[in-house]
Scaffold this motif. Structure first.
Motif, mmCIF file in Angstrom:
data_model
loop_
_atom_site.group_PDB
_atom_site.id
_atom_site.type_symbol
_atom_site.label_atom_id
_atom_site.label_comp_id
_atom_site.label_asym_id
_atom_site.label_seq_id
_atom_site.Cartn_x
_atom_site.Cartn_y
_atom_site.Cartn_z
ATOM 1 N N VAL A 27 0.862 -1.185 0.000
ATOM 2 C CA VAL A 27 0.000 0.000 0.000
ATOM 3 C C VAL A 27 0.896 1.232 0.000
ATOM 4 C CG1 VAL A 27 -1.771 1.283 1.266
ATOM 5 C CG2 VAL A 27 -1.837 -1.220 1.224
ATOM 6 N N TYR A 28 0.632 2.162 -0.904
ATOM 7 C CA TYR A 28 1.426 3.377 -1.047
ATOM 8 C C TYR A 28 0.687 4.543 -0.415
ATOM 9 C CZ TYR A 28 3.895 0.530 -4.428
ATOM 10 O OH TYR A 28 4.606 -0.471 -5.023
ATOM 11 N N SER A 29 1.449 5.403 0.268
ATOM 12 C CA SER A 29 0.841 6.595 0.882
ATOM 13 C C SER A 29 1.856 7.730 0.894
ATOM 14 C CB SER A 29 0.374 6.288 2.308
ATOM 15 O OG SER A 29 1.463 5.892 3.106
ATOM 16 N N LEU A 30 1.348 8.961 1.092
ATOM 17 C CA LEU A 30 2.202 10.141 1.137
ATOM 18 C C LEU A 30 2.969 10.191 2.447
ATOM 19 C CD1 LEU A 30 -0.251 12.879 -0.198
ATOM 20 C CD2 LEU A 30 1.565 11.729 -1.450
ATOM 21 N N THR A 31 4.176 10.720 2.390
ATOM 22 C CA THR A 31 4.945 10.980 3.602
ATOM 23 C C THR A 31 4.510 12.351 4.136
ATOM 24 O OG1 THR A 31 6.743 12.046 2.404
ATOM 25 C CG2 THR A 31 6.922 9.657 2.757
ATOM 26 N N PRO A 32 4.816 12.655 5.398
ATOM 27 C CA PRO A 32 4.447 13.975 5.926
ATOM 28 C C PRO A 32 5.041 15.137 5.117
ATOM 29 C CG PRO A 32 5.038 12.509 7.725
ATOM 30 C CD PRO A 32 5.352 11.772 6.445
ATOM 31 N N VAL A 33 6.262 14.978 4.611
ATOM 32 C CA VAL A 33 6.887 16.039 3.815
ATOM 33 C C VAL A 33 6.078 16.299 2.550
ATOM 34 C CG1 VAL A 33 8.919 16.616 2.428
ATOM 35 C CG2 VAL A 33 9.206 15.622 4.686
ATOM 36 N N SER A 34 5.710 15.231 1.835
ATOM 37 C CA SER A 34 4.961 15.431 0.592
ATOM 38 C C SER A 34 3.554 15.934 0.876
ATOM 39 C CB SER A 34 4.920 14.143 -0.230
ATOM 40 O OG SER A 34 4.274 13.112 0.487
ATOM 41 N N ARG A 35 2.957 15.520 1.987
ATOM 42 C CA ARG A 35 1.623 16.010 2.337
ATOM 43 C C ARG A 35 1.655 17.530 2.581
ATOM 44 N NH1 ARG A 35 -2.427 12.960 3.266
ATOM 45 N NH2 ARG A 35 -1.177 11.133 3.772
ATOM 46 N N ASN A 36 2.676 18.005 3.306
ATOM 47 C CA ASN A 36 2.817 19.448 3.544
ATOM 48 C C ASN A 36 3.094 20.202 2.245
ATOM 49 O OD1 ASN A 36 2.346 19.224 6.287
ATOM 50 N ND2 ASN A 36 4.505 18.916 6.754
ATOM 51 N N PHE A 37 3.919 19.621 1.392
ATOM 52 C CA PHE A 37 4.199 20.231 0.094
ATOM 53 C C PHE A 37 2.921 20.331 -0.735
ATOM 54 C CE2 PHE A 37 5.829 19.889 -4.330
ATOM 55 C CZ PHE A 37 6.526 21.086 -4.349
ATOM 56 N N LEU A 38 2.106 19.286 -0.702
ATOM 57 C CA LEU A 38 0.845 19.281 -1.438
ATOM 58 C C LEU A 38 -0.112 20.342 -0.893
ATOM 59 C CD1 LEU A 38 -0.747 17.941 -3.680
ATOM 60 C CD2 LEU A 38 -1.531 16.250 -2.023
ATOM 61 N N TYR A 39 -0.159 20.492 0.424
ATOM 62 C CA TYR A 39 -1.001 21.549 1.012
ATOM 63 C C TYR A 39 -0.559 22.925 0.516
ATOM 64 C CZ TYR A 39 -2.919 18.165 4.363
ATOM 65 O OH TYR A 39 -3.534 17.095 4.953
ATOM 66 N N ALA A 40 0.741 23.148 0.457
ATOM 67 C CA ALA A 40 1.265 24.437 -0.017
ATOM 68 C C ALA A 40 0.890 24.673 -1.476
ATOM 69 C CB ALA A 40 2.784 24.494 0.166
ATOM 70 N N ILE A 41 0.998 23.640 -2.302
ATOM 71 C CA ILE A 41 0.642 23.782 -3.715
ATOM 72 C C ILE A 41 -0.847 24.075 -3.863
ATOM 73 C CG2 ILE A 41 0.396 22.496 -5.890
ATOM 74 C CD1 ILE A 41 3.005 21.070 -5.173
ATOM 75 N N LYS A 42 -1.686 23.360 -3.128
ATOM 76 C CA LYS A 42 -3.136 23.589 -3.197
ATOM 77 C C LYS A 42 -3.479 25.007 -2.746
ATOM 78 C CE LYS A 42 -4.972 18.933 -2.655
ATOM 79 N NZ LYS A 42 -5.761 18.041 -1.789
#
Length: 173
Positions: free
Chosen positions: A145-160
């Protein structure tokens, strides 16, 4: 603009680019984006900071004043950021390029849709992109199962957030 600023900024970028090419030829790092940030953004700060220290504590004449040296650093960082931004699309096997190469290698009669689909692996783009995300520690895998790491989740929030700020729609899964 002072030509010395252009020369120093361009030379520092080209030096990093040369180091990047040689390093990739010797041993391509697993986390290539992290290595690019280190090579193009962190590493050049050392000589620029050393310049500031030496300039402030010595009476050695330099051909650039502080503001010119800082402008050359900004030029280096701007060109480096553009290069880093263009790197991910360049490393992924682009389907359009693969199709063009298939046409080039085909006879002058061209290829049918069926022949094209025989050569194209539909999972190739997804698997290579997923491998890159795992190596960059932006996605993790546990028990298949693949999931986002906390770093990528924060990066995604910034992009959104930035896209909403600009009034752009966010397209994705």
């Amino acid at each position: 603009m002072n030509p010395h600023i252009l020369c120093v900024g361009t030379a520092s970028f080209l030096g990093c680019l040369l180091f990047h090419i040689v390093y990739w030829r010797i041993c391509k790092p697993k986390n290539d984006m992290g290595a690019l940030f280190a090579i193009f953004l962190a590493l050049p700060l050392v000589p620029y900071l050393l310049f500031l220290i030496v300039q402030n504590y010595s009476h050695i004449p330099f051909f650039l004043r502080f503001d010119e040296w800082f402008a050359s650093l900004l030029l280096h960082m701007a060109v480096s950021a553009a290069y880093i931004q263009s790197y991910p699309p360049a490393q992924v096997p682009a389907p359009s390029l693969k199709i063009v190469l298939l046409f080039e290698s085909a006879s002058s009669q061209g290829l049918t849709t069926e022949e094209l689909s025989r050569y194209m692996d539909k999972n190739e783009l997804v698997s290579s992109g997923l491998t890159d995300l795992i190596n960059a520690k932006l996605v993790r895998e546990q028990n298949g199962v693949y999931s986002l790491t906390p770093v990528s989740r924060n990066f995604l929030y910034a992009i959104k957030f930035f896209r909403r700020l600009l009034g752009l729609q966010f397209k994705g899964g």
